[in-house]
Design an enzyme around this catalytic site. Structure first.
Site, PDB file in Angstrom:
ATOM      1  N   SER A  48       0.852  -1.199   0.000  1.00 33.49           N
ATOM      2  CA  SER A  48       0.000   0.000   0.000  1.00 33.49           C
ATOM      3  C   SER A  48       0.887   1.248   0.000  1.00 33.49           C
ATOM      4  CB  SER A  48      -0.922   0.006   1.223  1.00 33.49           C
ATOM      5  OG  SER A  48      -0.173  -0.226   2.406  1.00 33.49           O
ATOM      6  N   ASP A  86       5.581  -6.995   2.513  1.00 33.30           N
ATOM      7  CA  ASP A  86       4.815  -7.480   1.360  1.00 33.30           C
ATOM      8  C   ASP A  86       5.740  -7.824   0.209  1.00 33.30           C
ATOM      9  OD1 ASP A  86       2.051  -7.769   1.479  1.00 33.30           O
ATOM     10  OD2 ASP A  86       1.703  -5.609   1.385  1.00 33.30           O
ATOM     11  N   LYS A 116       4.829 -11.318   3.324  1.00 31.06           N
ATOM     12  CA  LYS A 116       3.393 -11.546   3.093  1.00 31.06           C
ATOM     13  C   LYS A 116       3.160 -11.767   1.614  1.00 31.06           C
ATOM     14  CE  LYS A 116       0.089  -8.238   3.777  1.00 31.06           C
ATOM     15  NZ  LYS A 116      -0.489  -8.059   2.420  1.00 31.06           N
ATOM     16  N   GLU A 118       0.083 -12.419  -1.268  1.00 31.33           N
ATOM     17  CA  GLU A 118      -1.364 -12.366  -1.525  1.00 31.33           C
ATOM     18  C   GLU A 118      -1.839 -13.565  -2.338  1.00 31.33           C
ATOM     19  OE1 GLU A 118      -2.768  -8.743  -3.307  1.00 31.33           O
ATOM     20  OE2 GLU A 118      -1.882  -7.490  -1.741  1.00 31.33           O
ATOM     21  N   GLU A 186      -8.953  -9.582   4.191  1.00 32.36           N
ATOM     22  CA  GLU A 186      -9.335  -8.197   3.893  1.00 32.36           C
ATOM     23  C   GLU A 186     -10.713  -8.124   3.235  1.00 32.36           C
ATOM     24  OE1 GLU A 186      -6.327  -5.917   1.852  1.00 32.36           O
ATOM     25  OE2 GLU A 186      -7.693  -4.238   1.467  1.00 32.36           O
TER      26      GLU A 186
END
Ligand code: KIV
Length: 285
Positions: A48, A86, A116, A118, A186
């Site tokens: 982000s 991330d 992390k 996704e 999320e």
């Protein structure tokens, strides 16, 4: 009081004791220090950062090298919290070997405690297994996965239909089986997460997913620095953006009026030094 560095067993213990885990994002040294001093358990160097600090309109543009710069700065600001980085879009998609090589860079070059990843499709599960096998702890991330938001139909809540709710449950169990030690969920209805939560041994960190073992928010959202609208699940805890704008405006006013700098902000010189400066301007006699 000095706290010991947070470890994975400690995070698992917090879940077992029913104590909520606090995670927040950070992208630089000062905000990482502030978060760490505030006593958060986990700091996420989220992609982000592509949006909130680099000004892109999605997370996909950020590169591994850019993320490594942010991650290194955060690492230097954190003494206690568990630092998760991330793995950005494009740095894991090609192969398990690519994902392992990227994860190794975050550990070696930036000092990450974990990475992390996704998604929970078959290739993503294979990446999780490969990175865990390489000895690097993995936090999985399901539900709304911003790196692949276009394929999901946009930045929208997931798990609201029968098919997608069932998929969330399957994915949560699958990433746990693949070896992730924690899971971020999320933008998923709280009732859907509540169905699978009792089946998960690993800590589940929610963001827009209702009560879980912990929560994460983007620092700039919760502090009120992010300009414009934020997601429905964001709660603002401060108006730091407004305080920053007021500070810069006050500085600009004082520079323009001559009120800044005052004598207190300047250095003193001896009369001799001032005379020498004048003489230098006048040149040799
Ligand atoms: O990049 C990020 O900040 C994240 C959180 C929203 C979980 O992935």
């Amino acid at each position: 009081m000095t706290r010991s560095p947070i470890s994975i067993p400690h995070l698992t213990e917090l879940k077992a004791r029913g104590e909520r885990i606090v995670m927040v994002t950070a992208y630089d040294y000062p905000t990482a220090r502030i978060a760490d001093d505030a006593g958060v358990d986990m700091v996420l160097v989220g992609d982000s950062g592509a949006q909130v600090v680099l000004g892109h309109d999605s997370t996909v543009a950020v590169t591994t090298d850019e993320m490594l710069v942010l991650a290194g700065a955060v690492r230097r600001g954190v003494r206690t919290a568990f630092v998760v980085c991330d793995l950005p879009f494009g740095s894991t998609e090609v192969s398990d070997a690519q994902a392992v090589a990227t994860a190794v860079r975050f550990v070696k070059e930036a000092g990450a405690d974990a990475v992390k990843l996704e998604g929970a499709g078959s290739a993503r599960l294979s990446r999780i297994r490969a990175v865990v096998e390489a000895g690097i702890p993995v936090v999985a991330h399901i539900g709304l996965t911003p790196q692949t938001a276009t394929a999901l139909g946009g930045l929208r809540a997931q798990g609201r239909t029968a098919a997608t709710a069932a998929r969330i449950v399957d994915e949560a169990l699958a990433v746990q089986d693949a070896g992730a030690f924690a899971l971020v969920v999320e933008a998923v209805p709280a009732e859907v997460l509540a169905v699978v939560l009792p089946e998960l041994r690993i800590p589940v960190i929610g963001i827009g997913a209702g009560p879980a073992d912990g929560q994460v928010l983007v620092l700039h959202d919760l502090l009120g620095i992010t300009p414009g609208r934020t997601a429905k699940f964001v709660k603002r805890y401060a108006a730091v953006g407004e305080a920053m704008a007021a500070g810069v405006a006050a500085y600009a006013d004082e520079v323009r009026s001559g009120a800044f700098p005052a004598a207190a902000h300047t250095y003193a010189a001896s009369a001799e030094a001032v005379d020498a400066a004048r003489a230098a301007l006048e040149g040799p006699e």
